[in-house]
Design a protein around this motif. Structure first.
Motif, PDB file in Angstrom:
ATOM      1  N   THR A 205      -8.280  33.601  57.274  1.00  0.00           N
ATOM      2  CA  THR A 205      -8.502  32.269  57.854  1.00  0.00           C
ATOM      3  C   THR A 205      -7.230  31.426  57.782  1.00  0.00           C
ATOM      4  N   LEU A 206      -6.541  31.495  56.649  1.00  0.00           N
ATOM      5  CA  LEU A 206      -5.294  30.727  56.512  1.00  0.00           C
ATOM      6  C   LEU A 206      -4.284  31.143  57.589  1.00  0.00           C
ATOM      7  N   ILE A 207      -4.205  32.441  57.832  1.00  0.00           N
ATOM      8  CA  ILE A 207      -3.258  32.927  58.839  1.00  0.00           C
ATOM      9  C   ILE A 207      -3.662  32.400  60.221  1.00  0.00           C
ATOM     10  N   GLN A 208      -4.973  32.344  60.456  1.00  0.00           N
ATOM     11  CA  GLN A 208      -5.435  31.786  61.745  1.00  0.00           C
ATOM     12  C   GLN A 208      -5.128  30.284  61.810  1.00  0.00           C
ATOM     13  N   GLU A 209      -5.300  29.576  60.693  1.00  0.00           N
ATOM     14  CA  GLU A 209      -4.986  28.130  60.693  1.00  0.00           C
ATOM     15  C   GLU A 209      -3.490  27.916  60.968  1.00  0.00           C
ATOM     16  N   ILE A 210      -2.650  28.758  60.378  1.00  0.00           N
ATOM     17  CA  ILE A 210      -1.199  28.631  60.606  1.00  0.00           C
ATOM     18  C   ILE A 210      -0.906  28.760  62.111  1.00  0.00           C
ATOM     19  N   ALA A 211      -1.580  29.730  62.769  1.00  0.00           N
ATOM     20  CA  ALA A 211      -1.351  29.924  64.211  1.00  0.00           C
ATOM     21  C   ALA A 211      -1.819  28.693  64.996  1.00  0.00           C
ATOM     22  N   THR A 212      -2.957  28.127  64.614  1.00  0.00           N
ATOM     23  CA  THR A 212      -3.488  26.939  65.310  1.00  0.00           C
ATOM     24  C   THR A 212      -2.543  25.751  65.137  1.00  0.00           C
ATOM     25  N   ILE A 213      -2.066  25.569  63.914  1.00  0.00           N
ATOM     26  CA  ILE A 213      -1.142  24.448  63.649  1.00  0.00           C
ATOM     27  C   ILE A 213       0.161  24.658  64.416  1.00  0.00           C
ATOM     28  N   ARG A 214       0.667  25.901  64.373  1.00  0.00           N
ATOM     29  CA  ARG A 214       1.942  26.185  65.046  1.00  0.00           C
ATOM     30  C   ARG A 214       1.850  25.861  66.537  1.00  0.00           C
ATOM     31  N   ALA A 215       0.694  26.204  67.128  1.00  0.00           N
ATOM     32  CA  ALA A 215       0.521  25.967  68.563  1.00  0.00           C
ATOM     33  C   ALA A 215       0.496  24.471  68.881  1.00  0.00           C
ATOM     34  N   ALA A 216       0.145  23.648  67.896  1.00  0.00           N
ATOM     35  CA  ALA A 216       0.074  22.197  68.133  1.00  0.00           C
ATOM     36  C   ALA A 216       1.418  21.502  67.899  1.00  0.00           C
ATOM     37  N   LEU A 217       2.411  22.258  67.391  1.00  0.00           N
ATOM     38  CA  LEU A 217       3.698  21.654  67.023  1.00  0.00           C
ATOM     39  C   LEU A 217       4.728  21.814  68.136  1.00  0.00           C
ATOM     40  N   PRO A 218       5.707  20.927  68.194  1.00  0.00           N
ATOM     41  CA  PRO A 218       6.828  21.141  69.109  1.00  0.00           C
ATOM     42  C   PRO A 218       7.679  22.328  68.636  1.00  0.00           C
ATOM     43  N   ASP A 219       8.630  22.714  69.460  1.00  0.00           N
ATOM     44  CA  ASP A 219       9.467  23.876  69.132  1.00  0.00           C
ATOM     45  C   ASP A 219      10.415  23.577  67.973  1.00  0.00           C
ATOM     46  N   GLY A 220      10.744  24.647  67.270  1.00  0.00           N
ATOM     47  CA  GLY A 220      11.871  24.599  66.337  1.00  0.00           C
ATOM     48  C   GLY A 220      11.595  23.956  64.993  1.00  0.00           C
ATOM     49  N   VAL A 221      10.317  23.670  64.675  1.00  0.00           N
ATOM     50  CA  VAL A 221      10.035  23.044  63.372  1.00  0.00           C
ATOM     51  C   VAL A 221      10.313  24.067  62.264  1.00  0.00           C
ATOM     52  N   GLN A 222      11.054  23.626  61.243  1.00  0.00           N
ATOM     53  CA  GLN A 222      11.429  24.525  60.142  1.00  0.00           C
ATOM     54  C   GLN A 222      10.814  24.038  58.830  1.00  0.00           C
ATOM     55  N   ALA A 223      10.770  24.933  57.853  1.00  0.00           N
ATOM     56  CA  ALA A 223      10.229  24.561  56.542  1.00  0.00           C
ATOM     57  C   ALA A 223      11.366  24.329  55.556  1.00  0.00           C
TER      58      ALA A 223
END
Ligand code: SF4
Length: 451
Positions: free
Chosen positions: A86-104
């Motif tokens: 589920t966490l991996i799926q949440e990461i994909a959902t969040i990533r899709a909502a973000l602009p390009d190039g966001v880094q940690a």
């Protein structure tokens, strides 16, 4: 009047107040933050921005009685692996909502017990996070490690993913205290974990200790600290044990007769503080200590110290993305907390939705007061010029708020046109002073002792 009498006069030994790791405190979050708002805030992050990531693993092999963390006991690993899916799926959902190039810039694995995850789950979760949020050579990856739940394959997996700091909970090494609080963890087990971490080239070590535990005495806490110092941690968080059995039901297993009273709690803290100072640790804010070589000390000395949900940090990102059940995100516009119940969280994520639970939209003078409280808790000084330079309000408005707060602590808190200053002897009052800067109604029963 001696200083303890002064502190008593201002209510230090009677009050229950928030820890102010956020403003407003999470107890004031509400349902005004919807998934649509959450998605808008994610989309408003600047392309290419650096953000902090927090991953919450809400499982433990067994539940320690003293612990008020949001976590659940499990003997089987199958719910844990399903949660990682589920966490991996949440990461994909969040990533899709973000602009390009966001880094940690920062990634923190907390819980619960992140090291309950089998090595394969550590690898696939870290692959998912690092693919969605690439790191740089300056990024930090920290993990809360339970010495009772770590072995060589897990340590190898954590080292391979690039862990830079380990965080180990100790609480107290005294065996009698450990039995009473339902958390047995021998010195030898802790030492083996530390040696395993360092053998893999991870040299930054954070440890947590508690004061105010049942049967704790000044001699016992000093002895625990000496044992801890033999592990040579870079940072020590010295938290007051919060006995709130009406909120954390398992704490009812801890006999209240054995708990030290508020004045003894302060003496225990001072004993720990002196012992750490003799060994060269510098106090950071209200309850952290660090070696002079540590980046937290350097941040404190250079006025860059910040406060977040993990306590103190030198992280300067203005966005924190919390992933997992109950995890809290922070945006310039407000806070979002994910669904707290694991089942509700999983249901939302599996439906490809954001698992938004509740939160807070900043309004009024929230951001100004949040920064005042952060300056107080980090520097014991609230600078009028600093707040004006950050465009958080007019000097007149800021001075008015600070003067009213200082007036509540005559002889303890100094107010001048420059701002508000709290001298060393009045540092124990910091959370009470923060309460004066807090514009919200606070229910004392929802919070822990001010000391
Ligand atoms: S102290 Fe750690 S292992 Fe114990 S219940 Fe809390 S999170 Fe779990």
């Amino acid at each position: 009047m001696d200083q303890y009498s002064q502190l008593r006069r201002f209510g230090l030994f009677d009050a229950n107040v928030p820890r102010y790791t956020s403003y407003p405190p999470a107890s004031k979050f509400n349902d005004a933050v919807t998934p649509d708002i959450h998605r808008q805030w994610l989309g408003a992050i600047r392309p290419g921005a650096q953000v902090s990531i927090y991953l919450h693993i809400p499982f433990c092999r067994r539940l320690c009685w003293f612990c008020a963390c949001r976590t659940q006991g499990t003997r089987s690993l199958s719910p844990v692996s399903a949660y990682v899916d589920t966490l991996i799926q949440e990461i994909a959902t969040i990533r899709a909502a973000l602009p390009d190039g966001v880094q940690a810039a920062r990634i923190h694995w907390g819980g619960g017990t992140p090291t309950l995850l089998p090595p394969d789950d550590i690898v696939r979760l870290s692959d998912a996070v690092l693919t969605a949020f690439p790191t740089t050579s300056a990024s930090e990856i920290s993990v809360e490690i339970d010495p009772n739940e770590i072995d060589a394959p897990r340590l190898d997996a954590l080292a391979r993913m690039g862990m830079t700091r380990a965080s180990i909970g100790v609480q107290d090494f005294d065996p009698e205290i450990q039995t009473i609080i339902g958390r047995e963890q021998s010195y030898d087990v802790t030492l083996a974990a530390v040696e395993g971490i360092r053998a893999r080239g991870i040299h930054s070590l954070n440890t947590d200790l508690l004061y105010g535990l049942p049967k704790q005495t000044r001699a016992r806490i000093a002895s625990s600290i000496q044992m801890l110092l033999s592990l040579n941690p870079d940072r020590i968080a010295l938290y007051g044990y919060a006995h709130v059995p009406w909120m954390a039901k398992r704490q009812a297993l801890i006999p209240t007769d054995d708990l030290p009273g508020p004045e003894t709690r302060l003496r225990l803290f001072e004993t720990a503080q002196e012992t750490l100072a003799w060994d060269g640790y510098r106090q950071i804010g209200i309850d952290h200590f660090a070696r002079s070589s540590d980046s937290l000390t350097q941040a404190a000395e250079q006025g860059r110290l910040r406060r977040n949900f993990q306590g103190y940090t030198d992280d300067i990102c203005d966005v924190l993305i919390g992933l997992g059940a109950s995890a809290i995100s922070k945006f310039p516009q407000g806070f979002v907390q994910n669904q707290a119940a694991t089942a509700k969280y999983q249901k939302a994520v599996r439906a490809d939705a954001l698992p938004t639970g509740r939160g807070h939209v900043f309004g009024g003078d929230d951001v100004l007061r949040a920064r005042m409280i952060e300056m107080l808790m980090c520097d014991f000084h609230i600078s009028v010029d600093g707040l004006v330079a950050e465009r958080l309000g007019s000097a007149k408005r800021i001075r008015g708020i600070l003067r009213r707060a200082a007036d509540a602590f005559p002889g303890q808190v100094h107010y001048s046109a420059d701002g508000l200053h709290v001298p060393d002897r009045a540092h124990p009052l910091a959370r009470l002073i923060a309460r004066q800067l807090d514009a919200y109604e606070i229910e004392p029963s929802g919070h822990s002792s001010a000391i």
